[in-house]
Design an enzyme around this catalytic site. Structure first.
Site, short mmCIF file in Angstrom:
data_model
loop_
_atom_site.label_atom_id
_atom_site.label_comp_id
_atom_site.label_asym_id
_atom_site.label_seq_id
_atom_site.Cartn_x
_atom_site.Cartn_y
_atom_site.Cartn_z
CG ASP A 12 37.99 36.18 35.16
OD1 ASP A 12 36.75 36.01 35.12
OD2 ASP A 12 38.72 35.62 35.99
CG HIS A 22 35.79 37.35 42.05
ND1 HIS A 22 36.58 36.22 41.95
CD2 HIS A 22 34.79 37.21 41.16
CE1 HIS A 22 36.04 35.42 41.04
NE2 HIS A 22 34.96 35.99 40.55
#
Length: 331
Positions: free
Chosen positions: A260, A187
Site C-alpha cells: 500500500d 492512512h
C-alpha cells in the site's frame, strides 16, 4: 535479463505526482533512478482526452528510460474510490454490487472498468477489495468491501477479478491478510488485529485463498499489525513472516506483491518511508508505492540503491521479483 541493480530496483518502485503533466523534477527522478511504474490519482486528470495524453507521455518516457513499458496504476474500485475523470464511467461500489445478490453484476462492472481503463491508458487496477468488512467501527473499508460474510466476498471478488484475465489490464486483490477487522485507518495510524493465524484462516484469509486459486495476478499488502503472527512491532508490509512465509509459501501465491502507499502515516510516522520501503523489499514485496511526496521518492530511491550496494537486499530475490514484473509487463 541483463540489468544493473539500479535498473532492477527502478522496476520495483511505483511513484505518483502532483499536477496534470510530468514536472521537470519528476522526469529527472524517473531518469536518474529508472523508475518503471507510475500511479495516477484524481488530481492528475481533468478529462478523458487529457488522461489519454498523459498516459501516452508516461509510456514514452518510461519506455525510453527503462526499455520496458510502464505499469500505470490506478485505484478504480468504483463508488467513492474512483480516480477517473468526470467524462468517464464509474461503476457502483463493491457493497452496492453485492447488494444485488448476483456476482454476474460484479463481472459486468469489471468489464466496463476494463474498457474505460484501456481507452484511457491505465493498465493496472488496484481492485477488487477482498477484505471482509466484519468490524462495524472500521473507518476505511466499509462500503469498499463486498460484505461481512466470507462466501459473499469470495464469490463477488472472484467474479470481479475474472474479466481482467488476458484483458491487457492487471487487477489486484487487497489488503492482505485483511483490513476488515480494524478500527484505525492506516492512512493515519497503525491498526492492530489481535488474531492468530488459525483465526485468520476461518475468516480473513478465505477470499484471498479463493482468489489465489482462481489465478488473481497481484495482491496488495496492508499496513496492519498482526502481533500473534509477527512478534516484532512492524506492520505486514515490512514483515517477511507475512509476505513471504504466509502469502507466498503457505498460500502458494506466485503473482506480484504490492505495498500500500508507503507514505501513509502507519509507515512514515513510525519507521520512515525510505526505511519502510527497504524493509518491504527485504520482506518480499515486488512493487513499493509512494504516491505524493517527491522528497520521499528521491530519498527512497537513494535508500534502496544504497541498501543493495551494502548487501542488505538479496539480489537473487530482487532479480526473481523483476523477472516476474517483466513477465507481467510483456503479457
Amino acid at each position: 535479463m541483463n540489468m544493473t541493480p539500479k535498473e532492477m530496483l527502478g522496476q520495483m518502485l511505483a511513484f505518483g505526482f502532483h499536477g496534470t503533466t510530468l514536472s521537470e523534477e519528476f522526469l529527472s527522478l524517473i531518469r536518474e533512478y529508472k523508475i518503471g511504474n507510475i500511479i495516477l490519482f484524481r488530481r492528475n486528470v481533468t478529462d478523458a482526452r487529457q488522461m489519454r495524453e498523459l498516459c501516452s507521455q508516461i509510456q514514452t518516457v518510461v519506455q525510453a528510460e527503462t526499455g520496458l513499458p510502464a505499469f500505470i496504476l490506478i485505484d478504480q474500485e468504483g463508488g467513492m474510490v474512483s480516480r477517473l475523470p468526470n467524462d468517464a464511467v464509474t461503476v457502483p461500489c463493491a457493497m452496492s454490487l453485492a447488494a444485488t445478490g448476483d456476482p454476474e453484476n460484479a463481472r459486468v462492472a469489471s468489464e466496463i472498468t476494463i474498457r474505460q481503463l484501456k481507452g484511457l491508458g491505465a493498465n493496472f487496477n488496484m481492485a477488487p477489495v477482498l477484505d471482509v468488512n466484519n468490524n462495524p467501527q472500521n473507518p476505511v473499508i466499509g462500503i469498499r468491501s463486498f460484505g461481512d460474510r466470507t462466501e459473499l466476498v469470495s464469490a463477488f471478488g472472484i467474479a470481479s477479478a475474472q474479466p481482467y484475465e488476458n484483458s491487457g489490464i492487471i487487477c489486484c486483490g487487497k489488503h492482505f491478510p485483511g483490513h476488515g477487522d480494524t478500527a484505525v485507518d492506516s492512512h493515519l495510524g497503525i491498526p492492530q488485529v489481535n488474531k492468530t493465524e488459525e483465526e485468520l484462516e476461518q475468516l480473513e484469509l478465505v477470499p484471498f485463498r479463493q482468489a489465489i486459486a482462481a489465478g488473481i495476478p497481484s495482491i496488495m499488502i496492508s499496513h496492519v499489525m498482526f502481533p500473534h503472527i509477527e512478534d516484532r512491532q512492524i506492520p505486514c508490509t515490512m514483515s517477511r513472516k507475512i509476505v513471504t512465509d504466509l502469502l507466498k509459501t503457505k498460500l502458494g501465491f506466485k503473482g506480484l506483491v504490492l505495498s500500500d502507499c508507503m507514505e501513509m502515516m502507519a509507515i512514515q510516522a513510525h519507521y520512515g518511508t525510505p526505511e519502510g520501503v527497504v524493509a518491504a523489499l527485504q520482506a518480499g514485496v515486488d512493487i513499493a508505492e509512494i504516491s505524493s511526496s517527491i522528497t520521499l521518492q528521491w530519498a527512497t530511491a537513494k535508500a534502496v540503491n544504497e541498501a543493495a550496494a551494502l548487501g542488505k537486499l538479496n539480489m537473487k530475490e530482487i532479480k526473481a521479483s523483476v523477472e516476474r514484473i517483466i513477465a507481467y509487463k510483456q503479457q
